[in-house]
Motif scaffolding. Structure first.
Motif, PDB file in Angstrom:
ATOM      1  N   MET A  28      47.958  51.056  23.233  1.00 47.11           N
ATOM      2  CA  MET A  28      48.728  51.525  22.002  1.00 47.11           C
ATOM      3  C   MET A  28      48.355  52.643  21.697  1.00 47.11           C
ATOM      4  N   LEU A  29      47.271  53.323  22.172  1.00 43.10           N
ATOM      5  CA  LEU A  29      46.811  54.661  21.825  1.00 43.10           C
ATOM      6  C   LEU A  29      47.388  55.563  22.629  1.00 43.10           C
ATOM      7  N   THR A  33      53.164  60.052  20.705  1.00 44.55           N
ATOM      8  CA  THR A  33      53.495  59.721  18.889  1.00 44.55           C
ATOM      9  C   THR A  33      52.803  58.909  18.374  1.00 44.55           C
ATOM     10  N   ARG A  34      52.355  57.707  18.933  1.00 49.73           N
ATOM     11  CA  ARG A  34      51.513  56.902  18.185  1.00 49.73           C
ATOM     12  C   ARG A  34      50.219  57.441  17.822  1.00 49.73           C
ATOM     13  N   PHE A  35      49.867  58.102  18.746  1.00 52.21           N
ATOM     14  CA  PHE A  35      48.300  58.773  18.683  1.00 52.21           C
ATOM     15  C   PHE A  35      48.571  59.579  17.446  1.00 52.21           C
ATOM     16  N   ALA A  49      58.990  59.278   6.520  1.00 56.20           N
ATOM     17  CA  ALA A  49      59.577  60.838   6.706  1.00 56.20           C
ATOM     18  C   ALA A  49      58.220  62.009   6.880  1.00 56.20           C
ATOM     19  N   CYS A  50      57.369  61.873   6.377  1.00 57.49           N
ATOM     20  CA  CYS A  50      56.165  62.836   6.578  1.00 57.49           C
ATOM     21  C   CYS A  50      55.671  62.606   7.685  1.00 57.49           C
ATOM     22  N   LEU A  51      55.505  61.428   8.369  1.00 58.87           N
ATOM     23  CA  LEU A  51      54.913  61.141   9.669  1.00 58.87           C
ATOM     24  C   LEU A  51      55.904  61.544  10.675  1.00 58.87           C
ATOM     25  N   ALA A  52      56.982  61.505  10.733  1.00 67.30           N
ATOM     26  CA  ALA A  52      57.906  62.110  11.330  1.00 67.30           C
ATOM     27  C   ALA A  52      57.836  63.621  11.640  1.00 67.30           C
ATOM     28  N   GLU A  53      57.669  64.224  10.431  1.00 62.53           N
ATOM     29  CA  GLU A  53      57.644  65.609  10.395  1.00 62.53           C
ATOM     30  C   GLU A  53      56.103  65.995  11.315  1.00 62.53           C
ATOM     31  N   LEU A  54      55.280  65.541  10.739  1.00 60.13           N
ATOM     32  CA  LEU A  54      53.982  65.608  11.647  1.00 60.13           C
ATOM     33  C   LEU A  54      53.970  65.573  12.928  1.00 60.13           C
ATOM     34  N   SER A  63      59.207  54.734  12.910  1.00 56.21           N
ATOM     35  CA  SER A  63      59.456  53.428  12.428  1.00 56.21           C
ATOM     36  C   SER A  63      59.237  52.433  13.610  1.00 56.21           C
ATOM     37  N   GLN A  64      59.944  52.896  14.541  1.00 62.16           N
ATOM     38  CA  GLN A  64      59.604  51.942  15.868  1.00 62.16           C
ATOM     39  C   GLN A  64      58.299  51.866  16.284  1.00 62.16           C
ATOM     40  N   HIS A  65      57.502  52.971  16.291  1.00 66.72           N
ATOM     41  CA  HIS A  65      56.014  52.814  16.760  1.00 66.72           C
ATOM     42  C   HIS A  65      55.384  52.328  15.469  1.00 66.72           C
ATOM     43  N   LEU A  66      55.528  52.562  14.325  1.00 69.02           N
ATOM     44  CA  LEU A  66      54.701  51.933  13.158  1.00 69.02           C
ATOM     45  C   LEU A  66      54.844  50.359  13.211  1.00 69.02           C
ATOM     46  N   SER A  67      56.208  49.935  13.603  1.00 69.83           N
ATOM     47  CA  SER A  67      56.438  48.551  13.983  1.00 69.83           C
ATOM     48  C   SER A  67      55.219  47.888  14.948  1.00 69.83           C
TER      49      SER A  67
END
Length: 118
Positions: A28-29, A33-35, A49-54, A63-67
């Motif tokens: 998973m790590l 992007t997930r890392f 939105a903030c996570l996408a920017e970072l 969103s797909q990775h968070l899922s």
């Protein structure tokens, strides 16, 4: 002939189920992007939105990775109105992320850019 490990005091192998769980976590790590998302969340709560920017990617990708991370039990979400704010689930994940970066010669504390929350 006696196996070499039998001569080592306190030698122990993890249970095969534990090995499988650990390799699943590392898998998973293994996505950049997930890392990045987990690194940001280890510093505090954030939205897609903030996570996408970072992470330097699209909100859809995050969103797909968070899922996947949510299904793996690594993150949890909190709904506030129309927004969902994510956090890292309880556990030693932050330490693991820091150790992974240190293993490749990075100083995650000194190298980390300040995180801005919206």
């Amino acid at each position: 002939m006696r196996p070499v490990h039998q001569g080592i005091d306190d030698f122990a192998m993890p249970d095969p189920a534990q090995v499988r769980a650990a390799t699943d976590l590392l898998r998973m790590l293994s996505d950049p992007t997930r890392f990045s998302v987990l690194w940001a969340l280890a510093q505090g709560e954030s939205n897609v939105a903030c996570l996408a920017e970072l992470a330097g990617t699209s909100p859809t990708a995050v969103s797909q990775h968070l899922s996947k991370l949510r299904l793996a039990g690594l993150v949890q979400g909190r709904r506030e109105g129309t927004f969902v704010y994510y956090t890292v689930a309880e556990g030693p994940l932050g330490t693991l992320l820091v150790q992974a970066l240190r293993a490749v010669g990075a100083d995650p504390v000194a190298d980390a850019a300040p995180v801005r929350r919206r």
